[in-house]
Every structure is written in C-alpha cells, then in structure tokens.
Design an enzyme around this catalytic site. Structure first.
Site, PDB file in Angstrom:
ATOM      1  CG  ASN A 186      -7.472  -2.658  -5.878  1.00 31.06           C
ATOM      2  OD1 ASN A 186      -6.488  -3.373  -5.685  1.00 31.06           O
ATOM      3  ND2 ASN A 186      -7.799  -1.691  -5.023  1.00 31.06           N
ATOM      4  CG  ASP A 219      -2.035   1.002   1.133  1.00 28.50           C
ATOM      5  OD1 ASP A 219      -2.334   1.446   0.003  1.00 28.50           O
ATOM      6  OD2 ASP A 219      -2.599   1.365   2.175  1.00 28.50           O
TER       7      ASP A 219
HETATM    8  C1  FPP Z   1      -1.959   0.120  -3.336  1.00 27.06           C
HETATM    9  O1  FPP Z   1      -1.496   1.453  -3.328  1.00 27.06           O
HETATM   10  C2  FPP Z   1      -1.391  -0.588  -4.464  1.00 27.06           C
HETATM   11  C3  FPP Z   1      -2.109  -1.195  -5.441  1.00 27.06           C
HETATM   12  C4  FPP Z   1      -3.586  -1.216  -5.466  1.00 27.06           C
HETATM   13  C5  FPP Z   1      -1.471  -1.865  -6.582  1.00 27.06           C
HETATM   14  C6  FPP Z   1      -0.206  -2.576  -6.309  1.00 27.06           C
HETATM   15  C7  FPP Z   1       0.528  -2.668  -7.590  1.00 27.06           C
HETATM   16  C8  FPP Z   1       1.865  -2.657  -7.748  1.00 27.06           C
HETATM   17  C9  FPP Z   1       2.783  -2.668  -6.615  1.00 27.06           C
HETATM   18  C10 FPP Z   1       2.504  -2.589  -9.094  1.00 27.06           C
HETATM   19  C11 FPP Z   1       2.206  -3.696 -10.064  1.00 27.06           C
HETATM   20  C12 FPP Z   1       2.258  -5.060  -9.496  1.00 27.06           C
HETATM   21  C13 FPP Z   1       3.152  -6.031  -9.800  1.00 27.06           C
HETATM   22  C14 FPP Z   1       3.021  -7.375  -9.172  1.00 27.06           C
HETATM   23  C15 FPP Z   1       4.272  -5.821 -10.709  1.00 27.06           C
HETATM   24  P1  FPP Z   1      -2.549   2.617  -3.462  1.00 27.06           P
HETATM   25  O2  FPP Z   1      -2.652   2.998  -4.891  1.00 27.06           O
HETATM   26  O3  FPP Z   1      -3.846   2.233  -2.829  1.00 27.06           O
HETATM   27  O4  FPP Z   1      -1.844   3.747  -2.620  1.00 27.06           O
HETATM   28  P2  FPP Z   1      -2.537   4.894  -1.769  1.00 27.06           P
HETATM   29  O5  FPP Z   1      -3.245   4.222  -0.617  1.00 27.06           O
HETATM   30  O6  FPP Z   1      -1.363   5.718  -1.311  1.00 27.06           O
HETATM   31  O7  FPP Z   1      -3.453   5.633  -2.700  1.00 27.06           O
END
Ligand code: FPP
Length: 255
Positions: free
Chosen positions: A66, A18
C-alpha cells in the site's frame, strides 16, 4: 435469523478490509471518505468480535504494498488510524483488549507510533481479545524475516539446519503469536489473499463477501461465523460425519 453457536467459535479471525475506494466512488465521494466510513466499520466489528468472545481479530489495515498509493491517501489513512486509536483507547482498555501491531511498524509515521506504542504497552497484559492491526504488513515479508532469523542462528551455530522446521518458523511469526487464523474474511468481492497471513493460512477457512467494507455490518460478521461453523475442518485428514450438535448452546442473533 442467523444462528451463531456459542461454542465452536473461530478463535482467531482475520479480515481483509477491501472496498473503501469503490464505496466512495459509487457515491461520487473521495477515497478518503471511503476510508473514513471504513474506520467506522472497524469500530463496530471490533466491538462485535469482543462481545462474541473471539480471542483474536487481525485486521489488514495497511499492506507493505500500500506504500505505492498516492501520498495524500496514505497520509489520510494514518490520520484515521491515529483518530481510531485515540477514540477507542478507553473502550480497548476498559474491556481487556490487547492492542497489538504486526508488520514493519518502524516505517509508520511518528504521529501513529506516538499513540500506538503507549497503547500497545498499556494493554499488553489484557487477555479478553487481542486486536492485531496489520500495518505495513506483508505475509511474504514476514516469512522472509523469520527465515533470515533462522539463517542467522544456523550461521552462529546456535541451531542446526535440521532444526529449521515448520514449527521453528511458526514460532517466529508475530502474526501467529495468537495462533493460526481459523477464519479469514475478505470483503469487496475479490477472491484473493493479497499477501495476508500467508504462513498461517495453511488450514484457515476462507469466506468472501461482495459487501464493500464500509457497508459490512455486524450481521455480515455473524453470517461469516455461521458459515465457518457449518464447515468441516479436516486438516488434510479424511472427513467424518458432522457431529450431532443437539446440545449446542446457541446465541440467537435476530436480524
Ligand atoms: C482497502 O480498500 C482498504 C485499505 C487499503 C485500508 C483499510 C483502512 C481502513 C479500513 C481505515 C483505517 C483503519 C483502521 C484500523 C481504523 P481499497 O481502498 O483498496 O478499496 P478499493 O479496492 O475499492 O479501491
């Protein structure tokens, strides 16, 4: 200096990655830039987990919930995932990693499935570490799917209601084919589970860090594992004094 014992490693580590969006926002950049930087963290964490000798790593890359994000962000995530699978293909195969996906994989776009499925098949005999990507995954959804399967078997008369046990449900959870998670790490400062591995979490140790996923370093993984090793897991039983670890072999990880 962080000391991680070579024994008493968690076999299965889950990570709720996250903070990509906040990392980008703090720098005046787009959320997609945050996810791109987050993919680089995935690369270094997978490599470090394999070198440490973890048996399984489950990464929460895309939750069932998501799908409610803006389409442009979702599309960018699939492109990043495809790039990750293409760029890491050799590293995965050369190092005996088994690449697996858990979740509603049928919902993923074909640009992802076209690279995911062949790599899954090509790596399925590999045994050094399983890399589970949770994609379109939800813990409640996984439990409901397993419950539905048991209900069908009862309705068909191939099992009795008394055979609907915690173990029978467990056997039907794809996320737990590698065993229950021993340690679950969440980055980004929030203290919640967000529908991740719900059934398997029963006795997992939880570790929360404020580090945003793009800035999560290999040393942060070591810290989480060292914290896990300092805990006593009781599984509902009475605790005992921590065993003397005088002969414990340690890997010295200087930072
Ligand atoms: C949460 O951060 C993250 C995600 C929903 C996506 C995770 C994806 C990756 C790490 C990249 C692609 C994956 C791979 C396996 C290569 P958020 O966007 O909710 O962050 P925030 O809470 O700060 O808005």
């Amino acid at each position: 200096m962080i000391l991680v014992e070579a024994r008493n490693l968690p076999a299965h580590v889950g990570i709720i990655m996250d903070g990509n969006g906040r990392w980008a926002q703090q720098r005046g950049r787009s959320r997609v830039d945050g996810h791109r930087e987050g993919s680089n963290t995935v690369r270094r964490v997978v490599r470090a987990a394999r070198k440490l000798g973890l048996k399984a790593l489950t990464l929460y890359a895309f939750s069932e919930q998501n799908w409610a994000r803006p389409e442009t962000e979702i599309d960018a995530l699939w492109i990043l995932l495809r790039e990750f699978l293409l760029s890491e293909r050799n590293e995965i195969l050369d190092n005996g990693i088994r690449l697996n996906a858990i979740g509603n994989v049928g919902k993923l776009p074909s640009i992802v499935r076209a690279v995911l499925e062949p790599l899954r098949r090509e790596s399925e005999e590999n045994v050094s570490m399983t890399l589970n990507l949770a994609l379109s995954y939800g813990g409640r959804e996984e439990i409901a799917t397993a419950a539905k399967e048991l209900a069908k078997r009862v309705a068909a008369g191939t099992m009795t209601p008394d055979e609907v046990t915690p173990e029978a449900l467990h056997r039907l959870m794809p996320s737990l084919a590698v065993g229950d998670p021993d340690l679950v790490i969440r980055t980004g400062g929030e203290h919640r589970i967000s529908n991740f591995l719900l059934y398997g979490l029963a006795y997992a140790e939880l570790y929360f860090t404020d580090a945003l996923w793009p800035e999560f370093e290999v040393e942060d993984l070591y810290k989480a594992i060292a914290a896990y090793q300092a805990r006593e897991r009781r599984y509902g039983k009475v605790g005992k004094a921590a065993p003397v670890q005088s002969g414990a072999q340690v890997i010295r990880l200087a930072v």
